[in-house]
Design a protein around this motif. Sequence first.
Motif, short mmCIF file in Angstrom:
data_model
loop_
_atom_site.label_atom_id
_atom_site.label_comp_id
_atom_site.label_asym_id
_atom_site.label_seq_id
_atom_site.Cartn_x
_atom_site.Cartn_y
_atom_site.Cartn_z
N SER A 46 0.83 -1.21 0.00
CA SER A 46 0.00 0.00 0.00
C SER A 46 0.86 1.26 0.00
CB SER A 46 -0.92 0.01 1.22
OG SER A 46 -0.17 0.22 2.39
N GLN A 47 0.25 2.35 -0.42
CA GLN A 47 0.92 3.65 -0.38
C GLN A 47 1.25 4.00 1.06
OE1 GLN A 47 -0.81 6.81 0.70
NE2 GLN A 47 1.20 7.78 0.56
N GLU A 48 0.39 3.62 1.97
CA GLU A 48 0.62 3.88 3.39
C GLU A 48 1.87 3.18 3.90
OE1 GLU A 48 -2.39 2.96 2.12
OE2 GLU A 48 -3.42 4.88 2.32
N THR A 49 2.14 2.00 3.36
CA THR A 49 3.34 1.26 3.74
C THR A 49 4.59 2.03 3.34
OG1 THR A 49 2.22 -0.88 3.59
CG2 THR A 49 4.62 -0.90 3.41
N ILE A 50 4.61 2.52 2.11
CA ILE A 50 5.76 3.29 1.63
C ILE A 50 5.91 4.57 2.45
CG2 ILE A 50 6.76 4.54 -0.34
CD1 ILE A 50 6.76 1.45 -0.64
N SER A 51 4.79 5.24 2.71
CA SER A 51 4.82 6.45 3.52
C SER A 51 5.39 6.16 4.91
CB SER A 51 3.41 7.03 3.65
OG SER A 51 3.41 8.13 4.53
N GLY A 52 4.97 5.06 5.50
CA GLY A 52 5.46 4.67 6.82
C GLY A 52 6.96 4.44 6.83
N TYR A 53 7.47 3.83 5.78
CA TYR A 53 8.92 3.62 5.67
C TYR A 53 9.65 4.96 5.58
CZ TYR A 53 7.85 -1.28 4.37
OH TYR A 53 7.40 -2.57 4.32
N GLU A 54 9.11 5.85 4.74
CA GLU A 54 9.79 7.12 4.50
C GLU A 54 9.82 8.02 5.73
OE1 GLU A 54 9.06 7.54 -0.31
OE2 GLU A 54 8.24 9.08 1.02
N ILE A 55 8.78 7.99 6.53
CA ILE A 55 8.75 8.87 7.71
C ILE A 55 9.29 8.19 8.96
CG2 ILE A 55 6.88 10.30 6.80
CD1 ILE A 55 4.97 8.84 8.71
N GLY A 56 9.71 6.95 8.82
CA GLY A 56 10.30 6.23 9.95
C GLY A 56 9.30 5.64 10.91
N LYS A 57 8.06 5.59 10.49
CA LYS A 57 7.02 5.01 11.34
C LYS A 57 7.09 3.48 11.34
CE LYS A 57 2.09 5.64 12.17
NZ LYS A 57 0.87 6.28 11.67
N ALA A 58 7.64 2.93 10.26
CA ALA A 58 7.79 1.48 10.12
C ALA A 58 9.16 1.19 9.50
CB ALA A 58 6.68 0.91 9.24
N VAL A 59 9.68 0.04 9.81
CA VAL A 59 10.97 -0.39 9.25
C VAL A 59 10.70 -1.56 8.30
CG1 VAL A 59 13.24 -1.34 9.77
CG2 VAL A 59 12.19 0.31 11.33
N PRO A 60 11.13 -1.43 7.05
CA PRO A 60 10.88 -2.52 6.11
C PRO A 60 11.68 -3.77 6.48
CG PRO A 60 12.16 -0.78 5.06
CD PRO A 60 11.81 -0.30 6.43
N PRO A 61 11.06 -4.93 6.35
CA PRO A 61 11.81 -6.17 6.59
C PRO A 61 12.87 -6.37 5.51
CG PRO A 61 9.57 -6.65 5.81
CD PRO A 61 9.67 -5.17 6.00
N ALA A 62 13.80 -7.26 5.77
CA ALA A 62 14.94 -7.47 4.86
C ALA A 62 14.50 -7.73 3.43
CB ALA A 62 15.81 -8.62 5.37
N GLU A 63 13.51 -8.57 3.26
CA GLU A 63 13.04 -8.90 1.90
C GLU A 63 12.53 -7.64 1.19
OE1 GLU A 63 9.37 -11.40 0.18
OE2 GLU A 63 10.75 -12.57 1.43
N MET A 64 11.83 -6.78 1.91
CA MET A 64 11.32 -5.54 1.32
C MET A 64 12.45 -4.57 1.03
SD MET A 64 9.00 -3.71 0.01
CE MET A 64 7.58 -4.74 0.32
N LEU A 65 13.46 -4.52 1.89
CA LEU A 65 14.62 -3.66 1.63
C LEU A 65 15.29 -4.03 0.31
CD1 LEU A 65 16.26 -3.27 5.14
CD2 LEU A 65 15.49 -1.41 3.65
N ILE A 66 15.38 -5.30 0.05
CA ILE A 66 15.99 -5.77 -1.19
C ILE A 66 15.13 -5.33 -2.38
CG2 ILE A 66 16.57 -7.82 -2.56
CD1 ILE A 66 17.31 -9.15 0.19
N LYS A 67 13.82 -5.48 -2.26
CA LYS A 67 12.92 -5.06 -3.33
C LYS A 67 12.99 -3.56 -3.55
CE LYS A 67 9.58 -8.81 -2.81
NZ LYS A 67 8.18 -9.16 -2.46
N LEU A 68 13.05 -2.80 -2.48
CA LEU A 68 13.16 -1.34 -2.59
C LEU A 68 14.47 -0.96 -3.28
CD1 LEU A 68 11.85 -0.36 0.95
CD2 LEU A 68 10.85 0.43 -1.22
N ALA A 69 15.56 -1.58 -2.87
CA ALA A 69 16.86 -1.28 -3.48
C ALA A 69 16.84 -1.59 -4.97
CB ALA A 69 17.96 -2.06 -2.77
N ASP A 70 16.27 -2.72 -5.33
CA ASP A 70 16.19 -3.09 -6.76
C ASP A 70 15.32 -2.11 -7.53
OD1 ASP A 70 17.85 -5.27 -6.33
OD2 ASP A 70 16.21 -6.74 -6.32
N ALA A 71 14.17 -1.76 -6.97
CA ALA A 71 13.25 -0.85 -7.65
C ALA A 71 13.83 0.55 -7.81
CB ALA A 71 11.92 -0.79 -6.89
N LEU A 72 14.66 0.95 -6.88
CA LEU A 72 15.21 2.31 -6.88
C LEU A 72 16.65 2.37 -7.39
CD1 LEU A 72 13.68 3.42 -3.46
CD2 LEU A 72 12.87 4.01 -5.77
#
Length: 104
Positions: free
Chosen positions: A25-51
Amino acid sequence: MERLKQLREAKGLTQLRLAMELNVSQETISGYEIGKAVPPAEMLIKLADALDSSVDYILGRTDIKSTLRASELNEQEAEMLSILRKQPEDKRTFVFDMIKGLEK
């Protein structure tokens, strides 16, 4: 995660578009960006690849934005890198300066 937002914006992506690409969700990405949530390792890898970045850069462990994968090197480049890594710092600096000089 300030760097996450910077990388996303540099790619011209909205939170919603990135979320759609990652199937969250968009809320998930927003949460990561504002530090409200920390992405799990698998998501960090996906974020790094996407970006087009590295997990270490996103986490602030390095200032180098992207990583070079071994699969992106041809045989000659891999051999040069292997030889260079075995050299003392002064020789690596000398070689780096020579290569930078080729750009001019």
